[in-house]
Enzyme design. Structure first.
Site, mmCIF file in Angstrom:
data_model
loop_
_atom_site.group_PDB
_atom_site.id
_atom_site.type_symbol
_atom_site.label_atom_id
_atom_site.label_comp_id
_atom_site.label_asym_id
_atom_site.label_seq_id
_atom_site.Cartn_x
_atom_site.Cartn_y
_atom_site.Cartn_z
ATOM 1 N N THR A 1 1.833 -1.463 1.391
ATOM 2 C CA THR A 1 1.761 -1.170 -0.052
ATOM 3 C C THR A 1 3.114 -0.662 -0.511
ATOM 4 O OG1 THR A 1 -0.599 -0.702 0.042
ATOM 5 C CG2 THR A 1 0.578 0.212 -1.829
ATOM 6 N N PHE B 1 5.071 1.499 -3.238
ATOM 7 C CA PHE B 1 4.879 2.581 -4.206
ATOM 8 C C PHE B 1 6.166 2.765 -4.998
ATOM 9 C CE2 PHE B 1 1.887 3.387 -0.846
ATOM 10 C CZ PHE B 1 0.789 3.985 -1.446
#
Ligand code: PRE
Length: 356
Positions: A255, A257
């Site tokens: 992921t 961020f």
């Protein structure tokens, strides 16, 4: 103790004394730098990126580059805290991947502010109640986090760093084996990132989505016959054993961020710039709008579309390019795009994350 062991430990003691002396000298220098920062902006992601890149380049082992990075992030986190305590808001509770991303970027020496939504992270930063915010923006398996994209469009915050976090999921339960598990809790995104594993190993087990993986682990730590899908960190926090490790369908699942703030970041030498644009409503407008990047040899690393929701434009495009907005070719491209687009918003320039 054998003579050999004593000799080696004495040598380590000597080095530790030298290291302590050097770390203390380093901390005093950082503290002096802090008093020169009259604008109050203590965290300088571009400088931290440069320090880490230089040390990784110099590293001859035996410690891995990841280990060197993690040691230095901790040293810088503590030096930074001597200058000023900074607050970082992220989607809580403790044990979420957002918390892990915050720790990865800022180290332990921060004031953590847990929120119950991505909206709240933006709000805390915009209202200067938190210095920084960490929000998920895309997952390699599931794609964009739309709420973050929508808030980037309307908010006044700027992106000052990116964090790429490898996301490994684990089946966490007090039960000894899968056959005793009747229900699995997790965040909806995590359930879909483990879709194939669940089909193969847990057919017929009820799947229940909850607000976060940490919440899932909290429930599974108390409720008999249940399990959670979450991180190793969450398992540790709720003192619950890991039954199966790394159950995500894609082992490279990660992921990305963003760190949001209220100030711009200077060039680090290896940067990215994020913008939002909207095209005029005419044939070929989109192709013509992004053409300056190709003409000026600026590489695009991301192009994502979202409905604008304002009624003024049908779609807005989220674009990431390599380079800092002050680099001549990026600056030139942005100027040309501004004259072609019906809307342009520069979200910020920030150091490119490496993949560790
Ligand atoms: O160079 C600076 O500006 C510092 O404050 C020192 C230091 C460091 O420990 O190296 C600490 C905090 C900043 O974010 C960047 C680097």
């Amino acid at each position: 103790m054998t003579d050999e062991l004593k000799k080696l430990r004495d040598a380590i003691d000597k080095i530790d004394n030298e290291l302590l002396d050097l770390i203390s000298k380093r901390a005093s220098l950082a503290s002096n730098i802090g008093s020169l920062k009259t604008d109050g902006v203590i965290y300088r992601p571009e400088r931290e990126a440069q320090v880490l890149r230089r040390l990784v380049e110099q590293n001859q082992g035996p410690l891995s580059n990841e280990s060197i990075e993690s040691i230095y992030k901790s040293i810088m986190s503590n030096c930074r805290a001597l200058e000023k305590q900074i607050s970082v808001a992220f989607l809580g509770p403790l044990g979420t991947f957002s918390e892990e991303a915050s720790m990865k970027q800022f180290g332990e020496s921060i004031v953590s502010m847990q929120t119950s939504s991505i909206d709240e992270v933006f709000h805390l930063v915009e209202s200067h109640k938190a210095h920084y915010g960490v929000v998920p923006v895309e997952n390699s398996t599931e794609g964009a986090i739309n709420r973050t994209l929508d808030l980037l469009l309307t908010s006044n915050t700027l992106i000052c760093a990116e964090i790429i976090l490898p996301v490994h999921h684990n089946l966490i339960s007090n039960e000894k084996n899968l056959s005793s598990i009747k229900k699995i809790y997790s965040h909806a995104q995590s359930l879909s990132q483990c879709h194939q594993w669940l089909l193969n190993h847990a057919p017929g087990i009820e799947l229940q989505s909850v607000s976060s993986n940490a919440e899932a682990t909290k429930i599974a730590s108390k409720e008999k016959g249940t399990a959670a899908i979450a991180s190793i960190r969450a398992a540790g926090l709720f003192n619950t054993p890991v039954l199966n490790e790394n159950i995500e369908d894609d082992p490279k699942n990660s992921t990305r961020f963003l760190v949001i703030s209220n100030h711009e970041v200077k060039p680090s030498g290896l940067d990215k710039t994020s913008i939002i644009v909207a095209a005029k409503n005419q044939p070929g407008a989109i192709a013509s709008m992004i053409e300056p990047f190709a003409k000026n040899k600026v590489s695009m690393t991301k192009l994502e579309s979202r409905p604008s929701k304002t009624g003024l434009w049908e779609y807005v495009f989220f674009i990431d390019v390599e380079g800092h907005m002050t680099d001549t070719k990026v600056a030139l491209s942005l100027k040309e795009i501004e004259s072609k687009a019906s809307f342009l918003k520069v979200l910020g320039s920030y150091p490119q994350s490496n993949l560790t």
